[in-house]
Each structure stands twice: as structure tokens, then as C-alpha cells.
Design a protein around this motif. Structure first.
Motif, PDB file in Angstrom:
ATOM      1  N   MET A   1       0.533  -1.139   0.447  1.00 52.49           N
ATOM      2  CA  MET A   1       0.174  -0.267   0.636  1.00 52.49           C
ATOM      3  C   MET A   1       1.484   1.075   0.493  1.00 52.49           C
ATOM      4  N   SER A   2       0.077   2.179  -0.494  1.00 51.80           N
ATOM      5  CA  SER A   2       1.373   3.852  -1.099  1.00 51.80           C
ATOM      6  C   SER A   2       1.583   4.763   0.367  1.00 51.80           C
ATOM      7  N   ASP A   4      -0.187   7.086   1.254  1.00 52.87           N
ATOM      8  CA  ASP A   4      -1.297   7.900   1.489  1.00 52.87           C
ATOM      9  C   ASP A   4      -2.303   7.395   1.239  1.00 52.87           C
ATOM     10  N   ILE A   6      -6.206   5.523   2.125  1.00 47.38           N
ATOM     11  CA  ILE A   6      -6.709   5.552   1.720  1.00 47.38           C
ATOM     12  C   ILE A   6      -7.755   5.140   3.131  1.00 47.38           C
ATOM     13  N   TYR A   7      -8.207   4.253   3.236  1.00 46.79           N
ATOM     14  CA  TYR A   7      -8.690   2.924   3.829  1.00 46.79           C
ATOM     15  C   TYR A   7      -8.246   3.336   5.631  1.00 46.79           C
ATOM     16  N   GLU A   9      -8.807   3.272   9.777  1.00 46.23           N
ATOM     17  CA  GLU A   9     -10.090   3.007  10.661  1.00 46.23           C
ATOM     18  C   GLU A   9     -10.990   3.878  10.428  1.00 46.23           C
ATOM     19  N   ILE A  12     -13.256   3.308   7.171  1.00 52.79           N
ATOM     20  CA  ILE A  12     -14.238   1.824   7.331  1.00 52.79           C
ATOM     21  C   ILE A  12     -15.113   2.121   8.290  1.00 52.79           C
ATOM     22  N   CYS A  63     -19.521   3.841  -2.342  1.00 52.69           N
ATOM     23  CA  CYS A  63     -18.341   2.900  -1.845  1.00 52.69           C
ATOM     24  C   CYS A  63     -17.860   3.461  -0.425  1.00 52.69           C
ATOM     25  N   ALA A  64     -16.680   3.091   0.341  1.00 46.12           N
ATOM     26  CA  ALA A  64     -16.676   3.301   2.002  1.00 46.12           C
ATOM     27  C   ALA A  64     -16.028   4.262   1.660  1.00 46.12           C
ATOM     28  N   ILE A  65     -15.478   5.190   0.741  1.00 44.10           N
ATOM     29  CA  ILE A  65     -14.777   6.542   1.025  1.00 44.10           C
ATOM     30  C   ILE A  65     -15.708   7.630   0.644  1.00 44.10           C
TER      31      ILE A  65
ATOM     32  N   ASP B  24       3.987   2.625  -7.335  1.00 42.17           N
ATOM     33  CA  ASP B  24       5.398   2.418  -6.526  1.00 42.17           C
ATOM     34  C   ASP B  24       6.216   1.078  -6.802  1.00 42.17           C
ATOM     35  N   LYS B  26       5.688  -1.327  -8.477  1.00 35.26           N
ATOM     36  CA  LYS B  26       5.020  -3.032  -8.942  1.00 35.26           C
ATOM     37  C   LYS B  26       4.773  -3.267 -10.400  1.00 35.26           C
ATOM     38  N   HIS B 350     -17.407  -2.000  -0.673  1.00 34.84           N
ATOM     39  CA  HIS B 350     -17.488  -1.829  -2.366  1.00 34.84           C
ATOM     40  C   HIS B 350     -16.905  -2.214  -3.215  1.00 34.84           C
ATOM     41  N   ASP B 353     -13.941   0.749  -3.877  1.00 35.64           N
ATOM     42  CA  ASP B 353     -13.340   0.060  -2.674  1.00 35.64           C
ATOM     43  C   ASP B 353     -11.833  -1.150  -3.002  1.00 35.64           C
ATOM     44  N   LYS B 360      -3.219  -0.929  -5.502  1.00 39.10           N
ATOM     45  CA  LYS B 360      -2.389  -0.550  -4.860  1.00 39.10           C
ATOM     46  C   LYS B 360      -0.873  -1.534  -4.995  1.00 39.10           C
ATOM     47  N   ASN B 361      -1.143  -3.170  -5.942  1.00 40.28           N
ATOM     48  CA  ASN B 361      -0.059  -3.729  -6.164  1.00 40.28           C
ATOM     49  C   ASN B 361       0.104  -3.887  -7.250  1.00 40.28           C
ATOM     50  N   GLN B 407      -5.775  -8.750   0.926  1.00 37.88           N
ATOM     51  CA  GLN B 407      -5.465  -7.865   1.736  1.00 37.88           C
ATOM     52  C   GLN B 407      -6.687  -6.941   2.119  1.00 37.88           C
ATOM     53  N   VAL B 411      -7.892  -4.940   5.857  1.00 39.59           N
ATOM     54  CA  VAL B 411      -8.980  -4.074   5.105  1.00 39.59           C
ATOM     55  C   VAL B 411      -9.802  -3.973   5.751  1.00 39.59           C
ATOM     56  N   PHE B 412     -11.246  -4.733   5.101  1.00 38.09           N
ATOM     57  CA  PHE B 412     -12.370  -4.515   5.787  1.00 38.09           C
ATOM     58  C   PHE B 412     -12.798  -5.659   6.894  1.00 38.09           C
ATOM     59  N   LYS B 413     -11.748  -6.249   7.656  1.00 37.82           N
ATOM     60  CA  LYS B 413     -12.172  -7.056   8.576  1.00 37.82           C
ATOM     61  C   LYS B 413     -13.247  -7.961   8.676  1.00 37.82           C
TER      62      LYS B 413
END
Lengths: 149, 414
Positions: A1-2, A4, A6-7, A9, A12, A63-65, B24, B26, B350, B353, B360-361, B407, B411-413
Motif C-alpha cells: 500500500m502506498s 497516503d 485511504i482505508y 480505521e 472503514i 463505496c467506503a469513501i 510504487d 509494482k 464496494h 474500494d 495499489k499492488n 488484503q 482491511v475491511f475486517k
């Protein structure tokens, strides 16, 4: 992950348990908006008393954002004056969630983050113009909303 | 890859973009092949060569370059015909893509052959390009649009087609050969048989089929078949409509203009012969010509090898994906019954997301409604994620995807 994130706590958590989620029947301000390319779709409901925002709710899917940003926006504007809210800037909202970097890093996801702000600006614009017949108060909200992203 | 002459490594080395690093540093894992495929160096070089050495308009001038270009353009037509086992090259019409091909049929055939009271049948898993033209046609003519629904495995409930055909009112059945979202391979032979018995015409959207499996139009028995070059290693802006000569001859032109005419007078015009009657204006000469290099590339590998490679990857991916926490996979979930396309969602997450996290990967998958909102409504989701494979993808790349999906779950548990 970069670098910056996004996701976080917070994002989420908001996406799981959005604030002010629901509907206001016959609200003073109602605005539906969607991002056709990604499928975020929300309805924003606002009640005002004089110039003060007394009640805010939203519903829809996103979406989450989108869910997190809309939640935070509703929290931020509740109890504020319309004049104050009219002047809200992108960064005012994004910085609450640490998402300012999206403006530069993700022209796609920034739309998810700012959908609610766009709906709000349009909503207040039509409230002033259509309900209060006050184009002066509406100012350039419409243009501002259209050029948010 | 089962080919004797081509290894997966040598295939990958033909695709410059696969050397790219993204996000980055990848390595790019390109799994959005149902949207468009990458291009091998052979196709890229062909485009450069064309503009450097041959560029000219076609079919009219008599100078050397015009003759070379015309010859190369018509040679591609021959290549396409051979690739699809079509005997008569006049049945191959170049358009800008599958969408234009279907619209051509809707306008030039539909307006003269579909009337009030008639029925046009399509399916729940069509791309918008095989729905909207029929909505426009049926709304304009007063005909009725009917859908073949899908079952829980994402397969068509063909008994509904029987019901529609039994009315005797069906003029056209428009169906995709392979679903762009679920990957479901349509039993087109069965549908064609049913249509023949009921005297209904059949159009097949082959955008997700021709790039991935052997398609023998000569023996298929349909009436119209459409597909795009850019989904099979070729350039964007090139598509093909194949249709039976008898039908094309009776059809009025789609677009009017240069090249599609025989003689133009002040108030009347006679049409050029097939296929030019349907190719008004300067076509996409360069890209059509370079499409040859893509067909050559696929022919060398062999379409059976292409299909087998995708079956292998799909099988591998389905097995691994089914173990990812919180995932829901749509469609047949059977590599023999689907193309190299897997659509999935995570419970309560979603798709955008999901796509952002895997991006990112370095993994490119598609998230959205895939121009198939009717299907999204059926699945009761706003959107899905879709991974789609092609000849250059590897099991290692699938592993990167799976790691990224794990992943997401973390992240979303989930």
C-alpha cells in the motif's frame, strides 16, 4: 500500500456505520446525485429553520469513501448556518478524513469523496432559487458545484 | 501454454507494456482483458510501418501508395474471413466496433423488418450495446422487447425463448456469445436451432468470444455476428459485422457518403456492391490493416491453445478465489462453461474500494457495472469486480491478485 492511506480505521468505521443515515419526509432540501461511472448514488435531505440547518440525513449506496465522506459532511453541517455551509471548500471536508491527497493522487476516487458536497451545494442552490426566490443568496453555488470535480 | 512453438515467456516478451511498473514500482498485473487487451510488438510495429511507408487513402486513387494500402486493407478482410471460416469476403464489413455493428443492424435491418406487434428478444446478461439499440428500435416501431432471464448459475433460461418463439412474432434474437460480466458461454447452437425453426433472425455479439475461442461462423448458422479488434490484440476503432449476403443485399445502407455509392445524381443514388455499401467514408485504414498482425499472432498460437490457457487460469483462479474470506463469485464457476472472466464481490465492500486496494499492488481489474446494468439489477448489486485473463497472464499473476484480495478482506475486517 502506498504512503497516503485511504482505508483508515475511521473510513472503514464510517462506511460500516454511517452517521445520519436515513430519510427525512418532505425535507426543505432534497438532492439526489450519483456517479454514473462508479455507481455511488445518494439522496441528501436537509431541514432548515430560518437560516440554520436543523436536521440532515442521507441514504443510498456507495463505496467506503463515499459513505465516510457523506457521513462526515452531515455531521459537519448540522446546526450550522446556510451562509457558513455555502462557503464550504473541498479541503474542509477531505481534511476531516485525511483524504486531501486524493485530489492529486486519484482523479477517479475524488468523485466518490466529493459527491455529497456536490449534492449539498446544488441542494442549497435550488433551495434559495426555487423555494426562497433569492438568486442573490444562491450566488455562484451552482457553478461551484458543477466544477467540484 | 500447450503450443509447441510458443512458450508463455516468449509471448510475454512480445508485449512491451508488461514490463511496466505501476504504483510504487509494482510490476503491472493486467487482468482487465475483457475491457481491452494489450498489444504485441508485432501490432505496434505494423502501425508505425503503415504510417511511415504506406499511408494513403484507399479504393479510389491509382497511385502506388493507394494501391498498396487498398491491397493491404482488403487482405485484412480476407484474413478475417479465413479466421472465422467465412467463404465470401463480401460478408465482412468493417465498422468501428461491436457497438457500431449492432447499431448498423438495428438501423439498416431493424427499421425495415421490425414492425408494431413484433418481438425482439435479448437477454439479461447483455452489454448495453446489445440492449439499447433494441430499445430504440422497439420504442420507435412499437415492437416489444423481451428478455431471456438467467438462472442462479448465470445461465440463460432457454425455455423462455421457446415461449417467445411460440407466439410467432419474434423477428430477431440478439444474444452475446460470452457474457462480458459472468463469462457464461451461451449455447448459441441451441438458440440458433430454435430460431431457425421459428423463422426468427439471430444476431450474436461475439466481442468476448472471437478473441478467446475458435468461432466458426461458416458452420454456426446465425444471421449476424459482431466483434471488436481491440479485445483481441488489435487496435481500437476496428470492429467487424458479419452478415449473410442475402440479408445484406436486401438491406438499405446505414450511413450515406463516400465509397458506399455507385452513382450519385442530384436526387437519387445507386449503392455500391457489398461490403462497400456499408462502409461509408474513409474507413479506419491504418488500424484495419494492422489488425492483420493481431490475427496472425493469434493464428500462430492457435485458438484452441488460447482457450486451453484461459481454462487453466480460470480453474486455478476460481479454486483460490473461493477460499478468500467474504468473497462472493458470480456466474457458472465452471472453467468449461465460462470464458476467462470472473466477476466477484465482497460482502459489504464496494467494488471500487476493492479495485483501489488491488491497484495499489499493481493489479488492474475492472470494477463497475461493466455496461450491464440490467444484469446488475438482477444480481441486486450496484457493481461487481471483474478479473479477466488473456494469453499472456500467468498463475503467478493470479497469486498476486489473490494476495491483494486477502488484503481487502483484512482491511475491511471480513
Amino acid at each position: 500500500m502506498s504512503a497516503d492511506p485511504i482505508y483508515t480505521e475511521m473510513i472503514i468505521e464510517y462506511s460500516r456505520n454511517p452517521s445520519n443515515f436515513g430519510k427525512i419526509e418532505n425535507p426543505h432540501i432534497h438532492r439526489h446525485d450519483s456517479n454514473p461511472l462508479c455507481g455511488d448514488s445518494i439522496d441528501l435531505y436537509v431541514n432548515v429553520d430560518g437560516n440554520k440547518i436543523t436536521e440532515v440525513k442521507f441514504d443510498g449506496k456507495g463505496c467506503a469513501i463515499c459513505m465516510a465522506c457523506t457521513s462526515v459532511l452531515t455531521e459537519m453541517i448540522k446546526g450550522k448556518n446556510l451562509e457558513e455551509v455555502k462557503n464550504f471548500k473541498k479541503d474542509d471536508l477531505l481534511s476531516e478524513l485525511g483524504l486531501e491527497h486524493l485530489i492529486k493522487t486519484s482523479p477517479v476516487r475524488i468523485k466518490c469523496a466529493l459527491l455529497s458536497l456536490k449534492a449539498l451545494k446544488y441542494g442549497i442552490y435550488s433551495y434559495f432559487v426555487d423555494k426562497m426566490n433569492d438568486t442573490e443568496a444562491a450566488g455562484n453555488l451552482k457553478e461551484e458545484a458543477a466544477s467540484l470535480y | 501454454m500447450q503450443s509447441t512453438t510458443y512458450s508463455l515467456d516468449s509471448i510475454r516478451s512480445d508485449f512491451p507494456v508488461l514490463e511496466r511498473k505501476v504504483r510504487d514500482n509494482k510490476p503491472l498485473v493486467y487482468l482487465d482483458n475483457a475491457a481491452t487487451t494489450q498489444k504485441p510488438i508485432q501490432v505496434i510495429d505494423a502501425i508505425t510501418d503503415y504510417y511511415k511507408n504506406h499511408n494513403s487513402n484507399i479504393h479510389r486513387a491509382v497511385h502506388a501508395l493507394a494501391e498498396e494500402s487498398t491491397e493491404a486493407f482488403e487482405a485484412t478482410r480476407g484474413k478475417v474471413a479465413k479466421f472465422l471460416n467465412v467463404a465470401d469476403t463480401r460478408e465482412i464489413i468493417f465498422v468501428k466496433g461491436t457497438t457500431e455493428a449492432i447499431n448498423l443492424v438495428a438501423y439498416a435491418w431493424g427499421r425495415d423488418n421490425v414492425q408494431k406487434g413484433d418481438i425482439v428478444v435479448t437477454t439479461e446478461y447483455e452489454h448495453h450495446s446489445n440492449i439499447v439499440p433494441w430499445q430504440l428500435l422497439t420504442q420507435e416501431t412499437g415492437a416489444e422487447l423481451k428478455y431471456i432471464d438467467i438462472d442462479e448459475n448465470g445461465e440463460l433460461m432457454l425455455e423462455q425463448l421457446d415461449e417467445y418463439l411460440a407466439t410467432g412474432k419474434v423477428k430477431l434474437v440478439a444474444v452475446s456469445h460470452v457474457s462480458n460480466v459472468l463469462g457464461t458461454i451461451t449455447d448459441v447452437k441451441e438458440i440458433i436451432k430454435k430460431c431457425k425453426n421459428a423463422d426468427a433472425k439471430i444476431l450474436i455479439d461475439g466481442a468476448q468470444a472471437v478473441p478467446h475461442m475458435k468461432v466458426d461462423i461458416g458452420n454456426l448458422g446465425c444471421d449476424f455476428y459482431a466483434f471488436s479488434a481491440h479485445k483481441m490484440l488489435g487496435p481500437t476503432g476496428v470492429g467487424v459485422l458479419w452478415a449473410r449476403k442475402e440479408i445484406l443485399e436486401k438491406m438499405r445502407p446505414f450511413l450515406g457518403g463516400g465509397d458506399m455509392i455507385r452513382e450519385v445524381h442530384k436526387y437519387e443514388t445507386t449503392w455500391n456492391d457489398l461490403p462497400y455499401k456499408f462502409e461509408a467514408g474513409t474507413p479506419n485504414v491504418a488500424d484495419v490493416i494492422c489488425f492483420t498482425a493481431a490475427i496472425d499472432y493469434l493464428t500462430k498460437i492457435g485458438m484452441d491453445n488460447v482457450r486451453n490457457h484461459e481454462i487453466e487460469l480460470t480453474k486455478y483462479a476460481l479454486e483460490k478465489m473461493s477460499k478468500v474470506k467474504g468473497i462472493v463469485i458470480y456466474g457458472p464457476k465452471d472453467p468449461e462453461k465460462q470464458g476467462g472472466v470472473i466477476s466477484f464481490n465482497f460482502k459489504d465492500v464496494h467494488p471500487h474500494d476493492v479495485a483501489t486496494i488491488v491497484d495499489k499492488n499493481g493489479v488492474a481489474i475492472r470494477s463497475g457495472h461493466h455496461c450491464a446494468q440490467v444484469l446488475m439489477e438482477k444480481l441486486e448489486v450496484p457493481a461487481t469486480n471483474r478479473a479477466s485473463f488473456y494469453i499472456y497472464n500467468t498463475k503467478q499473476e493470479v497469486d498476486v491478485l489473490i494476495d491483494s484480495l486477502d488484503q481487502v478482506a483484512k482491511v475491511f475486517k471480513l
